[in-house]
Design a protein around this motif. Structure first.
Motif, PDB file in Angstrom:
ATOM      1  N   ASP A 208      31.232 -94.490 -15.233  1.00 51.91           N
ATOM      2  CA  ASP A 208      31.496 -95.730 -14.488  1.00 51.91           C
ATOM      3  C   ASP A 208      30.506 -96.807 -14.920  1.00 51.91           C
ATOM      4  OD1 ASP A 208      31.792 -96.471 -10.881  1.00 51.91           O
ATOM      5  OD2 ASP A 208      31.746 -97.769 -12.655  1.00 51.91           O
ATOM      6  N   THR A 209      30.998 -97.870 -15.534  1.00 52.37           N
ATOM      7  CA  THR A 209      30.085 -98.905 -16.062  1.00 52.37           C
ATOM      8  C   THR A 209      29.830-100.016 -15.042  1.00 52.37           C
ATOM      9  OG1 THR A 209      31.978-100.072 -16.989  1.00 52.37           O
ATOM     10  CG2 THR A 209      30.845 -98.477 -18.427  1.00 52.37           C
ATOM     11  N   SER A 210      30.203 -99.800 -13.791  1.00 52.51           N
ATOM     12  CA  SER A 210      30.095-100.895 -12.800  1.00 52.51           C
ATOM     13  C   SER A 210      28.701-101.032 -12.199  1.00 52.51           C
ATOM     14  CB  SER A 210      31.098-100.656 -11.662  1.00 52.51           C
ATOM     15  OG  SER A 210      30.664 -99.541 -10.888  1.00 52.51           O
ATOM     16  N   ARG A 211      27.777-100.132 -12.525  1.00 52.85           N
ATOM     17  CA  ARG A 211      26.445-100.164 -11.911  1.00 52.85           C
ATOM     18  C   ARG A 211      25.429-100.714 -12.925  1.00 52.85           C
ATOM     19  NH1 ARG A 211      28.995 -95.323 -10.327  1.00 52.85           N
ATOM     20  NH2 ARG A 211      29.258 -95.121  -8.056  1.00 52.85           N
ATOM     21  N   PRO A 212      25.063-102.004 -12.790  1.00 54.15           N
ATOM     22  CA  PRO A 212      24.180-102.621 -13.793  1.00 54.15           C
ATOM     23  C   PRO A 212      22.847-101.882 -13.963  1.00 54.15           C
ATOM     24  CG  PRO A 212      25.052-104.289 -12.296  1.00 54.15           C
ATOM     25  CD  PRO A 212      25.491-102.964 -11.765  1.00 54.15           C
ATOM     26  N   LEU A 213      22.332-101.338 -12.863  1.00 54.82           N
ATOM     27  CA  LEU A 213      20.987-100.730 -12.922  1.00 54.82           C
ATOM     28  C   LEU A 213      20.950 -99.437 -13.715  1.00 54.82           C
ATOM     29  CD1 LEU A 213      19.819-101.317  -9.241  1.00 54.82           C
ATOM     30  CD2 LEU A 213      19.141-102.609 -11.277  1.00 54.82           C
ATOM     31  N   LEU A 214      22.138 -98.876 -13.986  1.00 60.00           N
ATOM     32  CA  LEU A 214      22.177 -97.594 -14.688  1.00 60.00           C
ATOM     33  C   LEU A 214      22.566 -97.724 -16.142  1.00 60.00           C
ATOM     34  CD1 LEU A 214      23.793 -95.187 -12.042  1.00 60.00           C
ATOM     35  CD2 LEU A 214      21.364 -95.759 -12.423  1.00 60.00           C
ATOM     36  N   GLN A 215      23.027 -98.888 -16.542  1.00 63.38           N
ATOM     37  CA  GLN A 215      23.595 -99.015 -17.904  1.00 63.38           C
ATOM     38  C   GLN A 215      22.542 -98.772 -18.971  1.00 63.38           C
ATOM     39  OE1 GLN A 215      26.867 -98.789 -17.951  1.00 63.38           O
ATOM     40  NE2 GLN A 215      26.331 -98.731 -15.778  1.00 63.38           N
ATOM     41  N   GLY A 216      22.989 -98.265 -20.097  1.00 61.73           N
ATOM     42  CA  GLY A 216      22.086 -97.941 -21.206  1.00 61.73           C
ATOM     43  C   GLY A 216      21.743 -96.469 -21.119  1.00 61.73           C
ATOM     44  N   ASP A 217      20.494 -96.185 -20.753  1.00 62.84           N
ATOM     45  CA  ASP A 217      20.054 -94.790 -20.621  1.00 62.84           C
ATOM     46  C   ASP A 217      20.351 -94.310 -19.193  1.00 62.84           C
ATOM     47  OD1 ASP A 217      16.756 -93.131 -20.719  1.00 62.84           O
ATOM     48  OD2 ASP A 217      18.817 -92.356 -20.500  1.00 62.84           O
ATOM     49  N   ILE A 218      21.611 -93.897 -18.965  1.00 67.41           N
ATOM     50  CA  ILE A 218      22.037 -93.585 -17.595  1.00 67.41           C
ATOM     51  C   ILE A 218      21.161 -92.488 -16.982  1.00 67.41           C
ATOM     52  CG2 ILE A 218      23.912 -92.594 -16.204  1.00 67.41           C
ATOM     53  CD1 ILE A 218      25.875 -94.179 -17.867  1.00 67.41           C
ATOM     54  N   ALA A 219      20.971 -91.409 -17.678  1.00 66.97           N
ATOM     55  CA  ALA A 219      20.164 -90.306 -17.129  1.00 66.97           C
ATOM     56  C   ALA A 219      18.730 -90.755 -16.863  1.00 66.97           C
ATOM     57  CB  ALA A 219      20.180 -89.118 -18.083  1.00 66.97           C
ATOM     58  N   GLY A 220      18.163 -91.476 -17.797  1.00 65.84           N
ATOM     59  CA  GLY A 220      16.784 -91.954 -17.601  1.00 65.84           C
ATOM     60  C   GLY A 220      16.682 -92.909 -16.441  1.00 65.84           C
ATOM     61  N   ASN A 221      17.662 -93.779 -16.311  1.00 68.43           N
ATOM     62  CA  ASN A 221      17.646 -94.756 -15.202  1.00 68.43           C
ATOM     63  C   ASN A 221      17.846 -94.061 -13.867  1.00 68.43           C
ATOM     64  OD1 ASN A 221      17.204 -97.008 -16.826  1.00 68.43           O
ATOM     65  ND2 ASN A 221      19.393 -97.229 -17.277  1.00 68.43           N
ATOM     66  N   VAL A 222      18.735 -93.060 -13.823  1.00 67.24           N
ATOM     67  CA  VAL A 222      18.916 -92.310 -12.573  1.00 67.24           C
ATOM     68  C   VAL A 222      17.597 -91.666 -12.153  1.00 67.24           C
ATOM     69  CG1 VAL A 222      19.979 -90.247 -11.540  1.00 67.24           C
ATOM     70  CG2 VAL A 222      21.407 -91.906 -12.769  1.00 67.24           C
ATOM     71  N   HIS A 223      16.954 -90.973 -13.060  1.00 68.57           N
ATOM     72  CA  HIS A 223      15.693 -90.299 -12.718  1.00 68.57           C
ATOM     73  C   HIS A 223      14.623 -91.305 -12.298  1.00 68.57           C
ATOM     74  CE1 HIS A 223      16.631 -86.131 -13.706  1.00 68.57           C
ATOM     75  NE2 HIS A 223      17.307 -86.570 -14.755  1.00 68.57           N
ATOM     76  N   ARG A 224      14.512 -92.406 -13.014  1.00 66.81           N
ATOM     77  CA  ARG A 224      13.477 -93.398 -12.715  1.00 66.81           C
ATOM     78  C   ARG A 224      13.707 -94.025 -11.350  1.00 66.81           C
ATOM     79  NH1 ARG A 224      13.975 -98.639 -13.340  1.00 66.81           N
ATOM     80  NH2 ARG A 224      15.832 -98.386 -14.653  1.00 66.81           N
ATOM     81  N   ILE A 225      14.938 -94.444 -11.076  1.00 65.80           N
ATOM     82  CA  ILE A 225      15.203 -95.135  -9.804  1.00 65.80           C
ATOM     83  C   ILE A 225      15.164 -94.145  -8.635  1.00 65.80           C
ATOM     84  CG2 ILE A 225      16.820 -96.596  -8.538  1.00 65.80           C
ATOM     85  CD1 ILE A 225      17.833 -97.596 -11.298  1.00 65.80           C
ATOM     86  N   MET A 226      15.613 -92.912  -8.871  1.00 65.48           N
ATOM     87  CA  MET A 226      15.510 -91.904  -7.799  1.00 65.48           C
ATOM     88  C   MET A 226      14.057 -91.687  -7.400  1.00 65.48           C
ATOM     89  SD  MET A 226      18.345 -88.915  -8.562  1.00 65.48           S
ATOM     90  CE  MET A 226      18.174 -88.095  -6.980  1.00 65.48           C
ATOM     91  N   GLU A 227      13.180 -91.692  -8.389  1.00 67.18           N
ATOM     92  CA  GLU A 227      11.746 -91.520  -8.100  1.00 67.18           C
ATOM     93  C   GLU A 227      11.225 -92.714  -7.291  1.00 67.18           C
ATOM     94  OE1 GLU A 227       9.827 -89.063  -8.316  1.00 67.18           O
ATOM     95  OE2 GLU A 227       7.931 -90.093  -7.828  1.00 67.18           O
ATOM     96  N   GLN A 228      11.649 -93.902  -7.692  1.00 67.11           N
ATOM     97  CA  GLN A 228      11.219 -95.110  -6.972  1.00 67.11           C
ATOM     98  C   GLN A 228      11.698 -95.076  -5.517  1.00 67.11           C
ATOM     99  OE1 GLN A 228      13.079 -98.214  -9.249  1.00 67.11           O
ATOM    100  NE2 GLN A 228      11.468 -98.290 -10.814  1.00 67.11           N
ATOM    101  N   ARG A 229      12.849 -94.481  -5.274  1.00 65.17           N
ATOM    102  CA  ARG A 229      13.481 -94.527  -3.949  1.00 65.17           C
ATOM    103  C   ARG A 229      13.395 -93.197  -3.205  1.00 65.17           C
ATOM    104  NH1 ARG A 229      19.193 -97.618  -5.192  1.00 65.17           N
ATOM    105  NH2 ARG A 229      18.342 -99.466  -6.263  1.00 65.17           N
ATOM    106  N   LYS A 230      12.458 -92.335  -3.616  1.00 66.52           N
ATOM    107  CA  LYS A 230      12.519 -90.967  -3.069  1.00 66.52           C
ATOM    108  C   LYS A 230      12.339 -90.912  -1.556  1.00 66.52           C
ATOM    109  CE  LYS A 230       7.762 -89.970  -4.471  1.00 66.52           C
ATOM    110  NZ  LYS A 230       6.950 -89.155  -5.418  1.00 66.52           N
ATOM    111  N   HIS A 231      11.735 -91.958  -0.964  1.00 66.07           N
ATOM    112  CA  HIS A 231      11.615 -91.974   0.501  1.00 66.07           C
ATOM    113  C   HIS A 231      12.445 -93.078   1.145  1.00 66.07           C
ATOM    114  CE1 HIS A 231       8.681 -88.833   0.363  1.00 66.07           C
ATOM    115  NE2 HIS A 231       7.891 -89.525  -0.426  1.00 66.07           N
ATOM    116  N   ALA A 232      13.203 -93.794   0.338  1.00 61.96           N
ATOM    117  CA  ALA A 232      13.913 -94.996   0.821  1.00 61.96           C
ATOM    118  C   ALA A 232      15.030 -94.675   1.808  1.00 61.96           C
ATOM    119  CB  ALA A 232      14.488 -95.766  -0.370  1.00 61.96           C
ATOM    120  N   TYR A 233      15.497 -93.433   1.818  1.00 62.08           N
ATOM    121  CA  TYR A 233      16.622 -93.087   2.695  1.00 62.08           C
ATOM    122  C   TYR A 233      16.160 -92.245   3.890  1.00 62.08           C
ATOM    123  CZ  TYR A 233      18.955 -94.599  -1.568  1.00 62.08           C
ATOM    124  OH  TYR A 233      19.339 -95.329  -2.680  1.00 62.08           O
TER     125      TYR A 233
END
Ligand SMILES: Nc1ncnc2c1ncn2[C@@H]1O[C@H](COP(=O)(O)OP(=O)(O)O)[C@@H](O)[C@H]1O
Ligand SMILES: O=C(O)C1=C[C@@H](OP(=O)(O)O)[C@@H](O)[C@H](O)C1
Ligand SMILES: [Mg+2]
Length: 170
Positions: A118-143
């Protein structure tokens, strides 16, 4: 508990199933259903374009206005949020004030599998796996602020919807 609640709000990282599970919940409960991303795209333009033209901060301001308007409506509804709305404290406070907040989670591997096509998520485009891991780490307590957490890694969307309804009926 279900009778007193007028909003069920789904939060969670990208790909945890908010948009999908919200449809099933609305069908089963006979409630209205809104997805803040869909409302934004209907009223303001595509998310990718908004990120390009207004930056993430501009998108977040639009997202917050849409979220608050959905929360303040009188009708009983299921609201699927965008994964980053929790970043603004005013949004977290408004969600807790207006409804029952359910945080959907899933492990990174399953999230990557679910979103990679799914290319609709700007924050994930490019290195999808790397971006998922990076942003998940940033948000690990956000929820963590949510009333209920539900790991959807090994659940079908229908199982997730059923478990949310069961939790509300306790
Ligand atoms: N529990 C689940 N198991 C497997 N796939 C799922 C599950 N929940 C959602 N999906 C799939 O993952 C993708 C992202 O789901 P979506 O509801 O858009 O997530 P979100 O709104 O949280 O980003 C979709 O292709 C959807 O069909
Ligand atoms: O986590 C985020 O920052 C975002 C999540 C997306 O929604 P979904 O969580 O439904 O993919 C969408 O709002 C936008 O791409 C930003
Ligand atoms: Mg969604």
């Amino acid at each position: 508990m279900e009778q007193r609640i007028s909003k069920i709000i789904l939060v969670g990282f990208m790909g945890t199933g908010k948009s999908t599970v919200s449809r099933l919940l609305a069908e089963q409960l006979g409630w209205s259903r809104y997805d803040s991303d869909e409302v934004i795209e209907e009223t303001e333009g595509t998310i990718s374009v908004l990120f390009d033209t207004h930056g993430e901060s501009g998108f977040r301001n639009i997202e917050s206005k849409v979220l608050v308007s959905l929360l303040e409506s009188e009708e009983r509804s299921i609201i699927a949020t965008g994964g980053g709305c929790v970043l603004m404290e005013q949004n977290r406070e408004a969600m807790l004030k207006h409804g029952f907040v359910v945080a959907l989670t899933a492990d990174a591997g399953h999230i990557i599998e679910r979103v990679k096509a799914d290319t609709s998520r700007p924050l994930l485009q490019g290195d999808i796996a790397g971006n998922v891991h990076r942003i998940m780490e940033q948000r690990k307590h956000a929820y963590d602020f949510a009333h209920l957490r539900l790991d959807t890694t090994s659940l079908s969307p229908q199982d997730a919807a059923d478990m949310i309804i069961q939790a509300l009926q306790k």
